[in-house]
Design an enzyme around this catalytic site. Structure first.
Site, mmCIF file in Angstrom:
data_model
loop_
_atom_site.group_PDB
_atom_site.id
_atom_site.type_symbol
_atom_site.label_atom_id
_atom_site.label_comp_id
_atom_site.label_asym_id
_atom_site.label_seq_id
_atom_site.Cartn_x
_atom_site.Cartn_y
_atom_site.Cartn_z
ATOM 1 N N SER A 1 -7.184 0.152 61.942
ATOM 2 C CA SER A 1 -8.051 1.112 61.256
ATOM 3 C C SER A 1 -8.496 0.542 59.913
ATOM 4 O O SER A 1 -7.852 -0.358 59.365
ATOM 5 C CB SER A 1 -7.310 2.441 61.071
ATOM 6 O OG SER A 1 -6.039 2.220 60.516
ATOM 7 N N GLU B 1 -10.135 1.497 55.962
ATOM 8 C CA GLU B 1 -10.346 2.552 54.957
ATOM 9 C C GLU B 1 -11.583 2.258 54.116
ATOM 10 O O GLU B 1 -11.806 1.129 53.684
ATOM 11 C CB GLU B 1 -9.111 2.635 54.048
ATOM 12 C CG GLU B 1 -9.270 3.720 52.988
ATOM 13 C CD GLU B 1 -8.028 3.857 52.127
ATOM 14 O OE1 GLU B 1 -6.969 4.197 52.671
ATOM 15 O OE2 GLU B 1 -8.137 3.608 50.912
ATOM 16 N N ASP C 1 -3.205 12.351 42.576
ATOM 17 C CA ASP C 1 -2.607 12.048 41.265
ATOM 18 C C ASP C 1 -3.304 12.811 40.164
ATOM 19 O O ASP C 1 -4.507 13.071 40.251
ATOM 20 C CB ASP C 1 -2.704 10.547 40.989
ATOM 21 C CG ASP C 1 -1.711 9.775 41.814
ATOM 22 O OD1 ASP C 1 -0.542 10.196 41.871
ATOM 23 O OD2 ASP C 1 -2.115 8.768 42.432
ATOM 24 N N PHE D 1 -4.396 -2.918 40.756
ATOM 25 C CA PHE D 1 -3.991 -1.987 41.818
ATOM 26 C C PHE D 1 -2.480 -1.822 41.864
ATOM 27 O O PHE D 1 -1.979 -0.721 41.989
ATOM 28 C CB PHE D 1 -4.463 -2.488 43.193
ATOM 29 C CG PHE D 1 -5.921 -2.268 43.438
ATOM 30 C CD1 PHE D 1 -6.597 -1.199 42.879
ATOM 31 C CD2 PHE D 1 -6.637 -3.128 44.253
ATOM 32 C CE1 PHE D 1 -7.942 -0.983 43.103
ATOM 33 C CE2 PHE D 1 -7.984 -2.933 44.490
ATOM 34 C CZ PHE D 1 -8.635 -1.862 43.906
ATOM 35 N N HIS E 1 -3.496 -0.652 58.978
ATOM 36 C CA HIS E 1 -4.606 0.026 58.309
ATOM 37 C C HIS E 1 -5.085 -0.881 57.182
ATOM 38 O O HIS E 1 -4.321 -1.182 56.262
ATOM 39 C CB HIS E 1 -4.079 1.352 57.742
ATOM 40 C CG HIS E 1 -5.130 2.226 57.129
ATOM 41 N ND1 HIS E 1 -6.112 2.845 57.867
ATOM 42 C CD2 HIS E 1 -5.337 2.600 55.839
ATOM 43 C CE1 HIS E 1 -6.881 3.568 57.062
ATOM 44 N NE2 HIS E 1 -6.449 3.426 55.825
#
Ligand SMILES: Cc1cc2nc3c(=O)[nH]c(=O)nc-3n(C[C@H](O)[C@H](O)[C@H](O)COP(=O)(O)OP(=O)(O)OC[C@H]3O[C@@H](n4cnc5c(N)ncnc54)[C@H](O)[C@@H]3O)c2cc1C
Length: 293
Positions: A15, A17, A109, A217, A267
Site C-alpha cells: 500500500s 500513503e 497530535d 521526521f 505500507h
C-alpha cells in the site's frame, strides 16, 4: 471495498500513503504520482488527515476521487484533533457516500508539539474513535502502532496495552509508524502476539530520499536511524543522487527481510513521490493483489 478481505497468510499487502497537497501544481504532480504507482497494483492506498484547515476537506475529496474515479481501494486517515463526535460523524457519512469503506482511526497530535487536550464533545484517544467509526456504517477500521513505542508513552508495555485497547474496540489491522531497524518491528510484533493482538500488522516503510528531511521526521515521530545508516547518509549529504540510491537500497533490503519474516503487509510512505517506491517494489516483486493474480 473493505480491505480486510485482502489480508491473508503469506500474501502480504502492498500500500502507498499520500497526503493532500496545498497548491494546484502539487495536486497535478500527485495525480501523476498515483498514475505511475497504479500499475504496481497496490492492495490499497491511504490518504492522511491534516492538523486543520482546508486540507481536511481535501482528504475526503481525494479519498473519494481515488476510490471512485481512479479505482483503487482507499483507507482514509481520520483524527480526533479539533473535532466533536458529531463532526466526525458527518465526515464518516461523506466518506461512506463517496464509496470509501476503510478508515485509519488516529488520535492525531496537538498543534506545534503542545500538550494533548481532548476537544469538548470529542474523543480523548484513538480507541474511542475506533469504537465510534465502527458504530457508523460498515467501515473496516485500522489503527496506528509504534514499533519503538509512541513518543509520549514512557512505558512500552503500557503503550502495547493501549494498542490492544484499540484492537479490542474493533481495529482489524495495525499500520506502523516508520522504522529503520527491523528488529524493532519484529520484537514489537512478537510482543503484540504475546499480548493476544492477532490482527495483521502492516510495516510502515519510508525510503530515505533526503537526509535532512528524514532527520526532521524522526525527531517528530520518535523513530531512530541506526548509527551505520546515519553515518553513511551523512557522508552522502552533499551528493543527493547517491544519498537517494543508498536510501532505496536500504529500504529494499529492509522490505526483503520483512517479507522473509512473513510480514502481513508493507505500507510505503511515498511523500507523494513515485520513483523510489517503484524502484523498490520492482526489486521485490511484492505479490500485491493483482500482481499475484
Ligand atoms: C500509520 C500512521 C498514520 C498516521 N497518520 C496521521 C494522519 O493522517 N494525520 C495525523 O495528524 N497524524 C497521523 N499520524 C500520527 C498520529 O496521529 C500520532 O502519532 C498520535 O500522537 C498518536 O496517534 P494514535 O492514533 O496512535 O493515538 P492513541 O492510540 O490515542 O495513542 C496516543 C498516546 O496515548 C496513549 N493512549 C492510548 N490510549 C490510551 C488510553 N485509553 N488511556 C491512556 N492513554 C492512552 C498511547 O500509549 C500513546 O502514548 C499517523 C501515525 C501513524 C503510525
Amino acid at each position: 471495498m473493505r480491505i480486510d478481505r485482502f489480508f491473508a497468510p503469506n500474501r502480504p499487502t502492498i500500500s502507498f500513503e499520500f497526503f493532500p497537497p496545498k497548491t494546484d501544481e502539487a495536486w497535478k504532480s500527485l495525480y501523476q504520482t498515483i498514475e505511475h504507482l497504479k500499475p504496481l497494483a497496490p492492495t490499497y492506498v491511504s490518504v492522511t488527515y491534516g492538523a486543520g484547515g482546508s486540507t481536511r476537506a481535501k482528504t475526503v475529496e481525494l479519498c473519494g476521487k481515488i476510490q471512485q474515479e481512479i479505482g483503487i481501494d482507499t483507507l482514509a486517515h481520520l483524527t480526533c484533533v479539533g473535532h466533536t463526535a458529531d463532526e466526525i460523524g458527518q465526515i464518516l457519512d461523506q466518506l461512506w457516500d463517496k464509496g470509501v469503506r476503510n478508515v485509519l482511526a488516529l488520535r492525531g497530535d496537538p498543534p506545534a508539539g503542545g500538550v494533548w487536550t481532548k476537544t469538548p464533545g470529542g474523543f480523548d484517544h484513538a480507541d474511542e474513535l475506533v469504537n465510534f467509526v465502527r458504530s457508523k456504517h460498515d467501515f473496516f477500521v485500522a489503527c496506528a502502532g509504534f514499533p519503538e513505542g509512541h513518543p509520549q508513552c514512557l512505558n512500552l508495555s503500557r503503550d502495547l496495552e493501549h494498542l490492544k485497547g484499540k484492537v479490542d474496540m474493533g481495529a482489524g489491522a495495525i499500520v506502523t509508524q516508520l522504522f529503520f531497524d527491523n528488529n524493532d518491528f519484529l520484537h514489537f510484533r512478537d510482543n503484540c502476539r504475546r499480548l493476544g493482538i492477532n490482527v495483521p500488522i502492516v510495516a510502515g516503510i519510508m525510503p530515505i530520499l533526503n537526509v535532512s528531511q528524514i532527520k526532521r521526521f524522526v525527531t517528530m515521530c520518535g523513530a531512530k536511524i541506526p548509527h551505520p545508516l546515519l553515518t553513511k547518509l551523512e557522508s552522502l549529504e552533499h551528493d543527493p543522487a547517491a544519498a537517494e540510491a543508498a536510501g532505496i537500497e536500504y529500504a529494499a533490503n529492509q522490505c526483503r527481510d520483512l517479507l522473509f519474516h512473513g510480514v502481513d503487509g508493507i505500507h510505503f510512505y511515498t511523500l507523494n513521490k513515485h520513483p523510489a517506491t517503484i524502484e523498490i517494489v520492482k526489486q521485490l516483486r511484492v505479490p500485491g493483489r493483482n500482481v499475484a493474480a
